[in-house]
Design a protein around this motif. Sequence first.
Motif, PDB file in Angstrom:
ATOM      1  N   ASP A  27       0.824  -1.206   0.000  1.00 50.72           N
ATOM      2  CA  ASP A  27       0.000   0.000   0.000  1.00 50.72           C
ATOM      3  C   ASP A  27       0.860   1.259   0.000  1.00 50.72           C
ATOM      4  OD1 ASP A  27      -2.295  -1.427   0.001  1.00 50.72           O
ATOM      5  OD2 ASP A  27      -2.634  -1.306   2.157  1.00 50.72           O
ATOM      6  N   VAL A  28       1.886   1.275   0.825  1.00 49.76           N
ATOM      7  CA  VAL A  28       2.758   2.446   0.903  1.00 49.76           C
ATOM      8  C   VAL A  28       3.522   2.628  -0.398  1.00 49.76           C
ATOM      9  CG1 VAL A  28       4.692   3.494   2.122  1.00 49.76           C
ATOM     10  CG2 VAL A  28       2.955   2.250   3.400  1.00 49.76           C
ATOM     11  N   ILE A  68      -5.771   4.750   8.302  1.00 48.43           N
ATOM     12  CA  ILE A  68      -6.950   4.801   7.441  1.00 48.43           C
ATOM     13  C   ILE A  68      -7.435   3.400   7.111  1.00 48.43           C
ATOM     14  CG2 ILE A  68      -7.751   5.392   5.113  1.00 48.43           C
ATOM     15  CD1 ILE A  68      -6.107   7.910   5.282  1.00 48.43           C
ATOM     16  N   ARG A  69      -6.507   2.496   6.835  1.00 49.30           N
ATOM     17  CA  ARG A  69      -6.860   1.116   6.496  1.00 49.30           C
ATOM     18  C   ARG A  69      -7.655   0.471   7.622  1.00 49.30           C
ATOM     19  NH1 ARG A  69      -5.046  -3.875   7.254  1.00 49.30           N
ATOM     20  NH2 ARG A  69      -3.370  -3.174   8.614  1.00 49.30           N
ATOM     21  N   LYS A  70      -7.336   0.807   8.853  1.00 50.19           N
ATOM     22  CA  LYS A  70      -8.030   0.230  10.009  1.00 50.19           C
ATOM     23  C   LYS A  70      -9.471   0.727  10.116  1.00 50.19           C
ATOM     24  CE  LYS A  70      -3.868  -0.483  12.814  1.00 50.19           C
ATOM     25  NZ  LYS A  70      -3.127  -0.100  14.042  1.00 50.19           N
ATOM     26  N   GLN A  71      -9.789   1.820   9.419  1.00 49.92           N
ATOM     27  CA  GLN A  71     -11.159   2.334   9.421  1.00 49.92           C
ATOM     28  C   GLN A  71     -12.030   1.635   8.377  1.00 49.92           C
ATOM     29  OE1 GLN A  71     -12.066   4.564  11.773  1.00 49.92           O
ATOM     30  NE2 GLN A  71      -9.940   4.450  12.498  1.00 49.92           N
ATOM     31  N   HIS A  72     -11.425   0.736   7.601  1.00 49.47           N
ATOM     32  CA  HIS A  72     -12.128  -0.037   6.567  1.00 49.47           C
ATOM     33  C   HIS A  72     -12.882   0.862   5.574  1.00 49.47           C
ATOM     34  CE1 HIS A  72     -11.142  -3.556   8.932  1.00 49.47           C
ATOM     35  NE2 HIS A  72     -11.742  -3.027   9.981  1.00 49.47           N
ATOM     36  N   PRO A  73     -12.189   1.790   4.946  1.00 49.66           N
ATOM     37  CA  PRO A  73     -12.858   2.681   3.993  1.00 49.66           C
ATOM     38  C   PRO A  73     -13.288   1.936   2.737  1.00 49.66           C
ATOM     39  CG  PRO A  73     -10.491   2.960   3.850  1.00 49.66           C
ATOM     40  CD  PRO A  73     -10.737   2.044   5.024  1.00 49.66           C
ATOM     41  N   MET A 105     -15.497   9.060   3.317  1.00 48.77           N
ATOM     42  CA  MET A 105     -14.099   9.478   3.330  1.00 48.77           C
ATOM     43  C   MET A 105     -13.924  10.754   4.140  1.00 48.77           C
ATOM     44  SD  MET A 105     -12.044   7.355   1.935  1.00 48.77           S
ATOM     45  CE  MET A 105     -10.682   8.484   2.250  1.00 48.77           C
ATOM     46  N   GLY A 106     -14.837  11.695   3.973  1.00 49.91           N
ATOM     47  CA  GLY A 106     -14.752  12.944   4.719  1.00 49.91           C
ATOM     48  C   GLY A 106     -14.845  12.709   6.213  1.00 49.91           C
ATOM     49  N   SER A 107     -15.719  11.788   6.620  1.00 53.51           N
ATOM     50  CA  SER A 107     -15.879  11.483   8.045  1.00 53.51           C
ATOM     51  C   SER A 107     -14.615  10.851   8.624  1.00 53.51           C
ATOM     52  CB  SER A 107     -17.067  10.533   8.245  1.00 53.51           C
ATOM     53  OG  SER A 107     -18.274  11.149   7.870  1.00 53.51           O
ATOM     54  N   ILE A 108     -14.022   9.930   7.861  1.00 58.23           N
ATOM     55  CA  ILE A 108     -12.791   9.280   8.320  1.00 58.23           C
ATOM     56  C   ILE A 108     -11.657  10.288   8.442  1.00 58.23           C
ATOM     57  CG2 ILE A 108     -10.959   7.650   7.676  1.00 58.23           C
ATOM     58  CD1 ILE A 108     -13.102   5.855   6.495  1.00 58.23           C
ATOM     59  N   LEU A 109     -11.503  11.151   7.450  1.00 59.60           N
ATOM     60  CA  LEU A 109     -10.424  12.134   7.463  1.00 59.60           C
ATOM     61  C   LEU A 109     -10.622  13.152   8.579  1.00 59.60           C
ATOM     62  CD1 LEU A 109     -10.042  12.675   3.599  1.00 59.60           C
ATOM     63  CD2 LEU A 109      -8.588  11.311   5.107  1.00 59.60           C
ATOM     64  N   ASP A 110     -11.874  13.527   8.826  1.00 55.76           N
ATOM     65  CA  ASP A 110     -12.168  14.440   9.935  1.00 55.76           C
ATOM     66  C   ASP A 110     -11.842  13.775  11.269  1.00 55.76           C
ATOM     67  OD1 ASP A 110     -13.018  16.418   8.240  1.00 55.76           O
ATOM     68  OD2 ASP A 110     -15.154  15.941   8.439  1.00 55.76           O
ATOM     69  N   CYS A 160      -4.980  10.924   0.568  1.00 53.21           N
ATOM     70  CA  CYS A 160      -5.612   9.773   1.216  1.00 53.21           C
ATOM     71  C   CYS A 160      -6.865   9.334   0.461  1.00 53.21           C
ATOM     72  CB  CYS A 160      -5.977  10.107   2.654  1.00 53.21           C
ATOM     73  SG  CYS A 160      -4.550  10.303   3.752  1.00 53.21           S
ATOM     74  N   ALA A 161      -7.684  10.293   0.054  1.00 55.16           N
ATOM     75  CA  ALA A 161      -8.933   9.961  -0.642  1.00 55.16           C
ATOM     76  C   ALA A 161      -8.652   9.297  -1.984  1.00 55.16           C
ATOM     77  CB  ALA A 161      -9.770  11.215  -0.833  1.00 55.16           C
ATOM     78  N   THR A 162      -7.712   9.842  -2.741  1.00 55.06           N
ATOM     79  CA  THR A 162      -7.438   9.297  -4.073  1.00 55.06           C
ATOM     80  C   THR A 162      -6.715   7.954  -4.001  1.00 55.06           C
ATOM     81  OG1 THR A 162      -5.423  10.669  -4.191  1.00 55.06           O
ATOM     82  CG2 THR A 162      -7.419  11.545  -5.204  1.00 55.06           C
TER      83      THR A 162
END
Length: 205
Positions: free
Chosen positions: A16-17, A49-54, A73-78, A90-92
């Motif tokens: 991923d990285v 972010i991965r742990k939030q299961h987007p 995505m906005g909620s996770i980033l916030d 992050c979103a892209t």
Amino acid sequence: MKEARRKDKKGMKDKDVAFCIMEYQKVSGPLRDTIPEIFNHLEPLYESIRKQHPLVFEGSADPWKEEQWMSMMGSILDFMQVEGDDRVTCATHMVRDDARIWWEVISQEKDVTAMTWAEFLQAFSDKYYNVAVQASTVDEFATLTQGNMIVIEYALKFDKLAKFAEDLVPTNATRADQFVRGLKPMIARDVEIVSVGDNRHMPKF
């Protein structure tokens, strides 16, 4: 066996990285001197972010799916307090297939490393919720009927489309009228509209 699983998990993280670094290289040119810095910055961010299961966004003609993905995505980033152009990065990272092609075209047309979140939202909206999509969605809502759907399926679709056609149903009364008009005649006759003063509410079954 456990050791092998740990290696697989780490391999996915490194993959991923590495993907993120390659994306930076595409839009920013060679990054050989700064790769260690980028790696150290992005690795914990993407792991969190991965742990939030987007959800992954692959591109869609359904404005509901687009709105759902962007809201998520906005909620996770916030929640993670991601700021600046890191939000766009992050979103892209979560776009694939047709959406990935769209983003690569955008990346070729402009310097996305300096793109703000507001600019990204506008570009996303221009692509996936343009005038043609808006008109099509409003028309679908205006002509929506129950058809072969059961009432709960009709109600769910009605609510989804109503979100994008608020001008057609600006009040509870007009929303209720539109809902009932779309029901099968036999069911519509059995629907009880609850009135409280001058306010009308959605039908109750």
